[in-house]
Structure formats: structure tokens, C-alpha cells
Write an enzyme that holds these catalytic residues in place. Structure first.
Site, short mmCIF file in Angstrom:
data_model
loop_
_atom_site.label_atom_id
_atom_site.label_comp_id
_atom_site.label_asym_id
_atom_site.label_seq_id
_atom_site.Cartn_x
_atom_site.Cartn_y
_atom_site.Cartn_z
N LYS A 25 0.84 -1.21 0.00
CA LYS A 25 0.00 0.00 0.00
C LYS A 25 0.87 1.25 0.00
O LYS A 25 0.52 2.25 -0.63
CB LYS A 25 -0.90 0.02 1.23
CG LYS A 25 -2.11 -0.90 1.13
CD LYS A 25 -3.04 -0.63 2.31
CE LYS A 25 -3.88 -1.84 2.68
NZ LYS A 25 -4.99 -2.12 1.79
N GLU A 50 -3.09 7.36 7.97
CA GLU A 50 -3.95 8.14 7.07
C GLU A 50 -4.94 8.94 7.87
O GLU A 50 -5.37 8.51 8.94
CB GLU A 50 -4.77 7.18 6.18
CG GLU A 50 -4.11 6.87 4.88
CD GLU A 50 -4.94 5.91 4.04
OE1 GLU A 50 -6.16 5.75 4.30
OE2 GLU A 50 -4.35 5.33 3.13
N HIS A 88 -14.76 -3.97 7.41
CA HIS A 88 -14.07 -3.66 6.16
C HIS A 88 -14.26 -4.72 5.09
O HIS A 88 -13.47 -4.83 4.15
CB HIS A 88 -12.58 -3.40 6.40
CG HIS A 88 -12.35 -2.32 7.41
ND1 HIS A 88 -12.76 -1.03 7.20
CD2 HIS A 88 -11.77 -2.34 8.62
CE1 HIS A 88 -12.45 -0.30 8.26
NE2 HIS A 88 -11.86 -1.07 9.13
N ARG A 141 -6.87 -7.67 -10.23
CA ARG A 141 -7.55 -8.92 -10.58
C ARG A 141 -9.02 -8.61 -10.85
O ARG A 141 -9.45 -7.46 -10.69
CB ARG A 141 -7.47 -9.89 -9.40
CG ARG A 141 -7.99 -9.21 -8.13
CD ARG A 141 -8.17 -10.13 -6.98
NE ARG A 141 -8.16 -9.44 -5.71
CZ ARG A 141 -9.19 -8.79 -5.16
NH1 ARG A 141 -10.35 -8.75 -5.78
NH2 ARG A 141 -9.08 -8.19 -4.01
P1 ADP Z 1 -7.89 -3.70 2.81
O1 ADP Z 1 -6.87 -3.80 1.71
O2 ADP Z 1 -7.42 -4.31 4.10
O3 ADP Z 1 -9.26 -4.16 2.42
P2 ADP Z 1 -8.43 -0.89 2.27
O4 ADP Z 1 -7.33 0.09 2.24
O5 ADP Z 1 -8.97 -1.38 0.96
O6 ADP Z 1 -7.98 -2.15 3.16
O7 ADP Z 1 -9.61 -0.33 3.12
C1 ADP Z 1 -10.73 -1.12 3.45
C2 ADP Z 1 -11.86 -0.26 3.98
O8 ADP Z 1 -11.44 0.50 5.10
C3 ADP Z 1 -12.38 0.76 3.00
O9 ADP Z 1 -13.33 0.23 2.14
C4 ADP Z 1 -12.99 1.79 3.94
O10 ADP Z 1 -14.23 1.34 4.40
C5 ADP Z 1 -12.04 1.79 5.12
N1 ADP Z 1 -10.99 2.83 5.00
C6 ADP Z 1 -9.79 2.70 4.43
N2 ADP Z 1 -9.10 3.86 4.51
C7 ADP Z 1 -9.88 4.73 5.15
C8 ADP Z 1 -9.74 6.11 5.58
N3 ADP Z 1 -8.63 6.79 5.35
N4 ADP Z 1 -10.76 6.69 6.22
C9 ADP Z 1 -11.90 6.01 6.47
N5 ADP Z 1 -12.09 4.73 6.13
C10 ADP Z 1 -11.10 4.09 5.47
#
Ligand code: ADP
Length: 670
Positions: A116, A200, A235, A292
Site C-alpha cells: 500500500k 492516514e 471492512h 484482478r
Molecule cells: P484492505 O486492503 O485491508 O481491504 P483498504 O485500504 O482497501 O484495506 O480499506 C478497506 C476499507 O477501510 C475501506 O473500504 C474503507 O471502508 C475503510 N478505510 C480505508 N481507509 C480509510 C480512511 N482513510 N478513512 C476512512 N475509512 C477508510
């Protein structure tokens, strides 16, 4: 040219890919583990190769073995599906080295998006908007906390190697930071063997909106619009939809272009998904790119009328994209609900077992069920417990949502716990109906989405349950009568003309007593029920696992299943489980007889278990008879006493003889 495709996956996605391959005249090879010997994807493919024991590590994750088998079988290309080896750069390389097409992006693109933090650097340079945050290499607590303090709380700690929501922690103030960091690092180390962290800005009410992109080897890229996947639990996505509600065409275009920019920044090829967080003020931020095909790709297929697996195969063959951006149109609205074997009321704990009952809504042009299992299959402990994806389309969101709810109400599963009732509550929730979607939807509406089974008013279902129990016993009696050797069968004790009994059901750990008067018999049966001073006239019939019931003139149908005396009754909104405590099922003697018990066939009385006129409790054993070398015990149908035994122990009785006279306590008192 791809003439033969190996699908390095299982379950619904393997079946999904095989369907398109079949339609394109491409031969298919399935792979399978011990647990999947009889799985649908194995049956659907032209050929199938055994990989090894059930754990993924010993089967579906054995990249080298898969490539070796592919070579042996003259396979041209490997489709990795999602999960397993789909985002494994080494595997993509291995395919390339062996002259096998990997249906996915080049290994370099997978690597670029694998971390990431590295991905964020690339995106930052490409000018893709990012959530404000720190994604540097310096990992001391002081630096990470300094970054959090600077951007202001709340912040979100994320594992750089993360996925599936693991290694993620919200931090609401500076005091919580240290503890949250340690927890996130521990979780990340345990899941990914790495504890590199990102910090973040935590957006408090964002939506998760993702763009489907496709790029070919000729430098072309298009986006197939967006999907809103805001409704999540821990999530993980629950219901996805396309397009994102209330998305303005200008934001759609900006986000689509940002996604193409992201894909081009890593020389992407194939199907990819660029995930964004969309804030209330319509700003959006790059989150990550999945290299993917996504689980939720069908909603995009529904609104674009394109087959995304077909697109993947075309691109994998080195051909240009099937369509240009201006040739792509968005029509109507689609939803996908993920049907999981899990228990929402117990923290979504996966449920495993046999799919004893599996009824799906009818598939049409607008209702699609993507699955890899059929009734009788097992949901095993080894893999993701997703049973199916229910996908619907409508001319607009309102119509599509109605179809979703209606299709969910026609989805019946027994044998494992499922999230179907939970999905109905989500999809039917006023906030969902009015598209008030954020990633905190489930948290926010927790109380109305989760309630324990005990708080459901099952009382109104009791007459239906009683009717089902009575009809089912009648059916058992009829079946047993056809096979007289089943001595203990329900047909053993013939009904007499006087029909009145008391039935006790156990439902939500509560005993419910129902007094039953049998009215008429035939194709349908009719009963008068009394429950807590309320009277009901119930009529009905059962056939093929469906109960057709009329309760005080109100007609409705329920699907039901029966498993070891436990019944599951499904209706539009929910399902209820109950057990018949007494009389025991299949024992018509207890049910249909006021005070007469007749022997069904020749036999011998073994013992009287109570004295004449002795007070006996409902369910208490009163007489044992033997026939065909099997003993059968007769129990008291209700509280009362035996007035007379007509045969003594040791005596032979003829079939049809009345064995005893029983009187109820009430009768005595009356
Ligand atoms: P993973 O790869 O573990 O699934 P992601 O980065 O795709 O993690 O984030 C998964 C979920 O977490 C997102 O769909 C959102 O709901 C929440 N999320 C991620 N980053 C943020 C953020 N900066 N603020 C609020 N919610 C977030």
C-alpha cells in the site's frame, strides 16, 4: 490464441470463468483439492486435475504444481480468479517463463500495487489524489505519531502489506495512539509477516466507490464506471451496487480518469479495480488498486451488458479492448448481495456444514445467481464460506432494490447459518432504501440490523408451525403406511374419529402449548388451534418442501426443511426454527386418540409401565409392545391416567386391537 484454459481457483468464480470459456469455445481444465472432489467447478470443466489435500497451501496455492499440470495438459492460459494466486507476482512470472498466458496483469504491476505504501508513492507521482497521510519508510513510533499529530485525529493505521481489513486500527486521539499502533503491528505481523505501517487521515463518513478499469497491451485503457461498496462489516463488503447512487456525471468522469491514470502509471494490462474513498464534499482519494477481477464484478456486467471475463480473455490474447470509452454505456442499476455461511448475530462467525436445503430464486435476465454449490454440498472449513452471489438488475435503483428484496425472500438455505435475513434487513433498511450509504452504515444502524432471534416475535408464527408439525406427521404416517415394515413409523397407530390433542412446540427456548382439534382430512387438512386463549382455524397441505397454509382465511406459502426433528420455516422476512416436544413426531397414537390405542399389527405386550389409574404426565411411557423383533414404547399424550389395560404382559395382540383406555386429567376433573 487461447484454446485451453486452466482455472486456478474453485467455487463460484471457477464456475463463472468456465461459463464464459464454454461460450467462447475454449476448453477448460479445473483444479481441485481433496475437499472439492465432487465440487461443481470440477463437474463443469472438460478436464480436472487433482492438486492435493484440502488446505489451500497444499492445493490451490501450489503454483508450481499448477503450472506443471498445465504444461502436461497443453494449457494455453491460466485464469487465477480472485484470492489464491491471483495477486501473486511470482506465479504470474512462473506462467510467463513457461509460455503460459497469465490472465491478469504483468508481474511488475502486481508488485507495484502489492504494498500500500509503495502504491501510494507511485500514485502521488502520477497525480492521483491520495488521502492525506504518511506512507514513508521511517517507522519509529515517534515519527508515525508525529505524522498523526500533524494531520489531526482521527487517523487510521493501516498495514502496508494489508488486505481484508487486517492490521487496521482507528485512532481517535493522541492518547490511544501507542496502544493502537502496537495492536495493528501485531495483527499485521501475524497476517502478513510484515508490520510496516501507514498513517492516514480517517474520514468519518466516506463512501467506498471503486472504478472498474481495463487496459490492453496496445496502450489503451477504459473504465467501465463505478461500484459503490460502502456497506461493509469489518471492512468487508456485504452489498455492492452499480452505479454509485447520486454520483454526478462529472465526478464519475473525474474518478474514471483518475483510475485510468493510476493504471497507466504502472503499465497495467487486464482487468483492475481502483478503489477510492469518496468524501461528503465529493472529494475522492485513491485507496488501493486490486490487480484482478473482483468478487463484485457482476454488477458492472449488469449495467454495461459486457462480459468481463470475455474482456479478460481477449486482452490476454493480445487483442485490443473490445470497446472504446465512448462506446460504453451505463444502463439501469444493479445490486449484488453476498450470501455467506456465517452467523451475523455471533460476530459473523463462519458456519460450516452440509447444505441440507438450498433453494434459490429463479434465474432470469434480471436475476443472476453465481455459485459453486448445489443442495447437498458441504461448506467446508478450508475455504471462504461464501455460498453465492445474488445479482439483480432493474431499470432504476428502486426497481432493482425491490427485485433484490424479492429474490432474497426466495433464497432458502438450511444446514448452515447464513446471513440471508441480515441481508434482507440491510437491503430493506430505510437508510439503505434512500441510499444514505457510508462505510459506517452497519455500525450506525447496528440496533436495527442485529437483533437476537429471541427478540423476534415468533408468536404469530406458532399457528403456522403447529400446522406444519401436524401436516408433516400426517405425511409421515401415510409414508409409513406404505411401508408396513417400519413398525415405529407414524402409521403404526391409526387415527380414530375423535381428534383432539395438545401439541407442545419449542421455539426460541420457549415452550408453546397449542390445543388442536382435527376438523377435516383429505388433500388439505383443517385444524382448530387454541393458543393462549386465541383461536385459529388453520388449513393446509405440504408438497415438495413447501407448506401451503391458510390461517384464518389468510393464504400463504412457506418453504420448510426438517432435520432431526428440528423444523426450519422460511417466510419472506425471516426464518424460524422450532422443535416438536410432544407428542413425539410420527406417533399418531398420541396425536389422534382421545383414549384409545390400537395395535397396528400383530405383536406381544411386553410391559405396562404404569398402574391403572395412576396419574401420569404427558410424554411418560405407559406401555411397551413388541412386534417384528422391535420394541415400541407408547407414551401418554397428555396428563391423565390409564383407565384400563385391555391386554396383559405376554399376551399376543392382533393388529387393530385397542390396547388401553386413557383419560385426560381434565376429563377426570370434569
Ligand atoms: P484492505 O486492503 O485491508 O481491504 P483498504 O485500504 O482497501 O484495506 O480499506 C478497506 C476499507 O477501510 C475501506 O473500504 C474503507 O471502508 C475503510 N478505510 C480505508 N481507509 C480509510 C480512511 N482513510 N478513512 C476512512 N475509512 C477508510
Amino acid at each position: 490464441m487461447i484454446n485451453k484454459l486452466l482455472i486456478a481457483n474453485r467455487g463460484e468464480i471457477a464456475c463463472r470463468v468456465i461459463k464464459t470459456a464454454n461460450a467462447q469455445g475454449i476448453k477448460t481444465v479445473a483444479v481441485y483439492s481433496e475437499a472439492d472432489k465432487n465440487a461443481q467447478h470440477v463437474k463443469m470443466a472438460d478436464e480436472a486435475v487433482f492438486l492435493g489435500p484440502s488446505p489451500s497451501k497444499e492445493s490451490y496455492l501450489r503454483g508450481e504444481l499448477i503450472v506443471e499440470k498445465a504444461k502436461e495438459l497443453g494449457v494455453d492460459a491460466i485464469h487465477p480468479g480472485y484470492g489464491f494466486l491471483s495477486e501473486n507476482a511470482e506465479f504470474a512470472n512462473l506462467c510467463a517463463k513457461n509460455d503460459i498466458i497469465f490472465v491478469g496483469p504483468p508481474a511488475s504491476a502486481i508488485e507495484a500495487m502489492g504494498s500500500k505504501s509503495a502504491a501510494k508513492h507511485i500514485m502521488e507521482q502520477a497525480g492521483v489524489p491520495l488521502v492525506p497521510g504518511y506512507h514513508g519508510d521511517e517507522q519509529s513510533e515517534a515519527v508515525l505519531k508525529g505524522a498523526a499529530d500533524d494531520m489531526g485525529y482521527p487517523v487510521l493505521l493501516k498495514a502496508a502489506a494489508g488486505g481484508g481489513g487486517k492490521g487496521m486500527r482507528q485512532v481517535w486521539n493522541a492518547d490511544e495512539f501507542s496502544q493502537a499502533l502496537n495492536a495493528a503491528k501485531r495483527e499485521s505481523m501475524a497476517s502478513f509477516g510484515d508490520d510496516h505501517m501507514l498513517v492516514e487521515k480517517y474520514l468519518t463518513r466516506p463512501r467506498h466507490v471503486e472504478i472498474q478499469v481495463f487496459c490492453d497491451t496496445h496502450g489503451n485503457g477504459v473504465y467501465l464506471f463505478e461500484r459503490d461498496c460502502s456497506v461493509q462489516r469489518r471492512h468487508q463488503k456485504i452489498i455492492e451496487e452499480a452505479p454509485a447512487p447520486n454520483m454526478s456525471p462529472s465526478v464519475r468522469e473525474k474518478m474514471g480518469e483518475a483510475a485510468i491514470l493510476a493504471a497507466k502509471a504502472i503499465n497495467y494490462v487486464g482487468a483492475g479495480t481502483v478503489e477510492f474513498l469518496l468524501d461528503e464534499d465529493e472529494s475522492f482519494y485513491f485507496m488501493e488498486m486490486n490487480t484482478r477481477l473482483q468478487v463484485e464484478h457482476p454488477v458492472t456486467e449488469m449495467i454495461t451488458r459486457e462480459d468481463l471475463v470475455y474482456w479478460q480473455l481477449v486482452i490476454a490474447e493480445g487483442k485490443p479492448l473490445p470497446k472504446k470509452q465512448n462506446e460504453l454505456t451505463l444502463t439501469g442499476h444493479a445490486f449484488e448481495a453476498r450470501i455467506y455461511a456465517e452467523d451475523p448475530s455471533n460476530e459473523f462467525l463462519p458456519s460450516t456444514g452440509n447444505l441440507a436445503l438450498l433453494r434459490t430464486p429463479k434465474e432470469t435476465d434480471v436475476v443472476r445467481v453465481d455459485t459453486g454449490v448445489v443442495e447437498g454440498d458441504d461448506v467446508s472449513v478450508f475455504y471462504d464460506p461464501m455460498i453465492a452471489k445474488l445479482v439483480v438488475w432493474g431499470e432504476n435503483r428502486e426497481i432493482a432494490l425491490k427485485r433484490l428484496l424479492s429474490a432474497l425472500s426466495e433464497y432458502y438455505i438450511d444446514g448452515v447459518s447464513t446471513n440471508i435475513d441480515f441481508l434482507k434487513r440491510v437491503a430493506g433498511h430505510p437508510a439503505f432504501v434512500s441510499a444514505e450509504l457510508t462505510t459506517t452504515f452497519v455500525e450506525k444502524h447496528h440496533d436495527s440490523l442485529f437483533y437476537s432471534a429471541a427478540s423476534v416475535d415468533t408468536h404469530e408464527n406458532i399457528p403456522v408451525m403447529a400446522l406444519l408439525a401436524l401436516l408433516h406427521r400426517k405425511k409421515n404416517a401415510k409414508d409409513a403406511a406404505k411401508t408396513p415394515s417400519v413398525w415405529s413409523g407414524a402409521g403404526a397407530w391409526r387415527a380414530n374419529s375423535q381428534h383432539s390433542e395438545s401439541l407442545t412446540l419449542l421455539c426460541d427456548q420457549k415452550e408453546m402449548n397449542v390445543d388442536v382439534k382435527h376438523q377435516s382430512e383429505g388433500v388439505t387438512y383443517s385444524f382448530d388451534l387454541t393458543l393462549d386463549d386465541n383461536n385459529y382455524n388453520v388449513t393446509g397441505s405440504i408438497a415438495d418442501g413447501v407448506l401451503h397454509a391458510t390461517i384464518d382465511g389468510y393464504k400463504t406459502a412457506y418453504t420448510f426443511s426438517e432435520n432431526d426433528d428440528e423444523y426450519t420455516l422460511f417466510n419472506k422476512d425471516t426464518h424460524s426454527k422450532f422443535t416438536v416436544i410432544s407428542p413425539s413426531l410420527g406417533d399418531e397414537s398420541n396425536a389422534d386418540d382421545d383414549a384409545n390405542f390400537s395395535a397396528p399389527m400383530n405383536g406381544t405386550i411386553v410391559a405396562h409401565l404404569v398402574e391403572k389409574n395412576q396419574a401420569v404426565k404427558k410424554g411418560q411411557p405407559i406401555l411397551v409392545m413388541e412386534a417384528m423383533k422391535m420394541e415400541h414404547c407408547i407414551t401418554a399424550p397428555y396428563d391423565g391416567s390409564v383407565e384400563e389395560f385391555f391386554f396383559q404382559p405376554g399376551e399376543l395382540v392382533d393388529g387393530g386391537s385397542t390396547l388401553l383406555a386413557f383419560s385426560s386429567k381434565e376429563a377426570d376433573e370434569g
